[in-house]
Motif scaffolding. Structure first.
Motif, PDB file in Angstrom:
ATOM      1  N   PRO A 128       7.874  13.224 -18.527  1.00 40.86           N
ATOM      2  CA  PRO A 128       7.117  12.073 -18.013  1.00 40.86           C
ATOM      3  C   PRO A 128       7.997  10.945 -17.503  1.00 40.86           C
ATOM      4  N   GLY A 129       9.062  10.625 -18.234  1.00 37.65           N
ATOM      5  CA  GLY A 129       9.949   9.545 -17.811  1.00 37.65           C
ATOM      6  C   GLY A 129      10.616   9.830 -16.482  1.00 37.65           C
ATOM      7  N   ILE A 130      11.069  11.071 -16.299  1.00 42.44           N
ATOM      8  CA  ILE A 130      11.696  11.460 -15.039  1.00 42.44           C
ATOM      9  C   ILE A 130      10.678  11.436 -13.912  1.00 42.44           C
ATOM     10  N   CYS A 131       9.445  11.812 -14.210  1.00 42.79           N
ATOM     11  CA  CYS A 131       8.390  11.788 -13.184  1.00 42.79           C
ATOM     12  C   CYS A 131       8.128  10.366 -12.708  1.00 42.79           C
ATOM     13  N   VAL A 132       8.109   9.414 -13.637  1.00 41.22           N
ATOM     14  CA  VAL A 132       7.919   8.009 -13.260  1.00 41.22           C
ATOM     15  C   VAL A 132       9.094   7.533 -12.414  1.00 41.22           C
ATOM     16  N   ILE A 148       6.770   1.473 -11.631  1.00 44.28           N
ATOM     17  CA  ILE A 148       6.890   1.991 -12.999  1.00 44.28           C
ATOM     18  C   ILE A 148       5.581   1.813 -13.756  1.00 44.28           C
ATOM     19  N   ILE A 149       4.985   0.629 -13.645  1.00 35.22           N
ATOM     20  CA  ILE A 149       3.714   0.380 -14.334  1.00 35.22           C
ATOM     21  C   ILE A 149       2.614   1.284 -13.779  1.00 35.22           C
ATOM     22  N   GLY A 150       2.557   1.408 -12.457  1.00 30.45           N
ATOM     23  CA  GLY A 150       1.569   2.293 -11.843  1.00 30.45           C
ATOM     24  C   GLY A 150       1.743   3.734 -12.292  1.00 30.45           C
ATOM     25  N   GLY A 151       2.994   4.180 -12.401  1.00 30.02           N
ATOM     26  CA  GLY A 151       3.267   5.534 -12.867  1.00 30.02           C
ATOM     27  C   GLY A 151       2.832   5.746 -14.303  1.00 30.02           C
ATOM     28  N   LEU A 152       3.097   4.764 -15.148  1.00 28.51           N
ATOM     29  CA  LEU A 152       2.685   4.863 -16.550  1.00 28.51           C
ATOM     30  C   LEU A 152       1.166   4.892 -16.679  1.00 28.51           C
ATOM     31  N   VAL A 153       0.487   4.094 -15.862  1.00 33.74           N
ATOM     32  CA  VAL A 153      -0.980   4.104 -15.856  1.00 33.74           C
ATOM     33  C   VAL A 153      -1.496   5.483 -15.450  1.00 33.74           C
ATOM     34  N   TYR A 154      -0.866   6.068 -14.448  1.00 36.52           N
ATOM     35  CA  TYR A 154      -1.260   7.410 -13.999  1.00 36.52           C
ATOM     36  C   TYR A 154      -1.135   8.423 -15.152  1.00 36.52           C
ATOM     37  N   LEU A 155      -0.001   8.411 -15.834  1.00 36.09           N
ATOM     38  CA  LEU A 155       0.215   9.363 -16.927  1.00 36.09           C
ATOM     39  C   LEU A 155      -0.770   9.142 -18.067  1.00 36.09           C
ATOM     40  N   LEU A 156      -1.034   7.882 -18.386  1.00 35.56           N
ATOM     41  CA  LEU A 156      -1.962   7.563 -19.476  1.00 35.56           C
ATOM     42  C   LEU A 156      -3.376   8.039 -19.159  1.00 35.56           C
ATOM     43  N   LEU A 157      -3.852   7.732 -17.967  1.00 35.83           N
ATOM     44  CA  LEU A 157      -5.213   8.124 -17.590  1.00 35.83           C
ATOM     45  C   LEU A 157      -5.337   9.639 -17.468  1.00 35.83           C
ATOM     46  N   SER A 158      -4.279  10.292 -16.987  1.00 36.89           N
ATOM     47  CA  SER A 158      -4.303  11.757 -16.898  1.00 36.89           C
ATOM     48  C   SER A 158      -4.391  12.380 -18.285  1.00 36.89           C
ATOM     49  N   LEU A 192       0.830  -1.203   0.000  1.00 34.73           N
ATOM     50  CA  LEU A 192       0.000   0.000   0.000  1.00 34.73           C
ATOM     51  C   LEU A 192       0.867   1.257   0.000  1.00 34.73           C
ATOM     52  N   GLY A 193       1.865   1.290   0.867  1.00 34.87           N
ATOM     53  CA  GLY A 193       2.756   2.440   0.925  1.00 34.87           C
ATOM     54  C   GLY A 193       3.476   2.659  -0.397  1.00 34.87           C
ATOM     55  N   LEU A 194       3.853   1.573  -1.025  1.00 39.36           N
ATOM     56  CA  LEU A 194       4.525   1.642  -2.325  1.00 39.36           C
ATOM     57  C   LEU A 194       3.645   2.348  -3.346  1.00 39.36           C
ATOM     58  N   GLY A 195       2.369   1.978  -3.373  1.00 40.67           N
ATOM     59  CA  GLY A 195       1.440   2.598  -4.316  1.00 40.67           C
ATOM     60  C   GLY A 195       1.205   4.065  -4.019  1.00 40.67           C
ATOM     61  N   PHE A 196       0.942   4.385  -2.762  1.00 38.20           N
ATOM     62  CA  PHE A 196       0.656   5.768  -2.386  1.00 38.20           C
ATOM     63  C   PHE A 196       1.835   6.685  -2.688  1.00 38.20           C
ATOM     64  N   PHE A 197       3.034   6.275  -2.298  1.00 38.00           N
ATOM     65  CA  PHE A 197       4.185   7.155  -2.466  1.00 38.00           C
ATOM     66  C   PHE A 197       4.666   7.229  -3.916  1.00 38.00           C
ATOM     67  N   THR A 198       4.378   6.209  -4.706  1.00 43.58           N
ATOM     68  CA  THR A 198       4.669   6.303  -6.135  1.00 43.58           C
ATOM     69  C   THR A 198       3.880   7.446  -6.757  1.00 43.58           C
ATOM     70  N   VAL A 199       2.616   7.528  -6.405  1.00 43.90           N
ATOM     71  CA  VAL A 199       1.761   8.593  -6.919  1.00 43.90           C
ATOM     72  C   VAL A 199       2.220   9.959  -6.415  1.00 43.90           C
ATOM     73  N   VAL A 200       2.555  10.043  -5.132  1.00 47.68           N
ATOM     74  CA  VAL A 200       3.006  11.314  -4.553  1.00 47.68           C
ATOM     75  C   VAL A 200       4.274  11.813  -5.248  1.00 47.68           C
ATOM     76  N   GLY A 201       5.244  10.921  -5.446  1.00 43.62           N
ATOM     77  CA  GLY A 201       6.491  11.307  -6.096  1.00 43.62           C
ATOM     78  C   GLY A 201       6.288  11.717  -7.542  1.00 43.62           C
ATOM     79  N   LEU A 202       5.434  10.986  -8.242  1.00 39.92           N
ATOM     80  CA  LEU A 202       5.167  11.303  -9.642  1.00 39.92           C
ATOM     81  C   LEU A 202       4.511  12.676  -9.758  1.00 39.92           C
TER      82      LEU A 202
END
Length: 205
Positions: free
Chosen positions: A121-125, A160-170, A101-111
């Protein structure tokens, strides 16, 4: 709407801090550390990734020095974990769930922090991955374990996959709050599925 999205962002950070504080506390208790040791490991796990992120971006003081509520949340979380740990039958499973859970939450926060600074985008991921992983790396090093990111388990790949999903949906114009939730859920689900079915990256040995 902007204030709502900022509020959601704060909630994501709070839940990420809480989740990693729990995982750090339980990891320390598995090693039979004393109460002070548990507090230190919980604290380092919760703020490690965000601290490195802010230093990379040149943000000083780092986030937890600006807002003492994060430190208070970590301390309370660690104390509660120590009080109730005997009621939890399997520390290993609890540690795994909260770490994911922490991994998911903080991935989004950092991105999101990278996007706020207009990074590519790549650096954000990559920044999201660092934010999500570094606290766990520090925790494992302090406890004399090989960090999960360096083992065969899928860990950074989930970020990385979660970050890419975030960018795609955004990019598709989906509501930001929903995008955050989906990205966190993707990281969490990948970790669960990977461990359950013993999926891993190819080994060279």
């Amino acid at each position: 709407m902007e204030q709502f999205n900022l509020w959601i962002g704060d909630i994501v950070t709070i839940f990420g801090t809480f989740s990693f504080a729990v995982s750090g506390a339980f990891a320390a208790m598995q090693k039979r550390l004393d109460a002070f040791g548990v507090l230190i490991v919980a604290f380092v796990t919760a703020v490690g990734g965000g601290t490195l992120r802010d230093l990379l971006l040149g943000i000083t003081p780092v986030f937890w020095l600006k807002n003492a509520n994060y430190s208070l949340l970590i301390i309370i979380t660690a104390i509660v974990a120590m009080v109730f740990w005997k009621r939890i039958k399997t520390l290993k499973i609890t540690l795994f769930l909260f770490d994911s859970l922490g991994l998911g939450f903080f991935t989004v926060v950092g991105l999101q922090k990278g996007l706020a600074y207009d990074l590519s985008p790549g650096i954000c991921v990559a920044l999201g991955t660092v934010t999500g992983c570094f606290g766990g790396i520090t925790r494992d090093i302090l406890l004399n374990n090989i960090p999960l990111i360096f083992r065969k388990e899928i860990y950074a790949t989930a970020c990385i996959i979660g970050g890419l999903v975030y960018l795609l949906l955004s990019a598709l114009g989906i509501n930001e709050a929903l995008v955050k939730f989906i990205a966190v859920a993707v990281v969490f689900a990948i970790r669960i599925v990977a461990v359950k079915y013993k999926l891993s990256l190819p080994r060279i040995y």
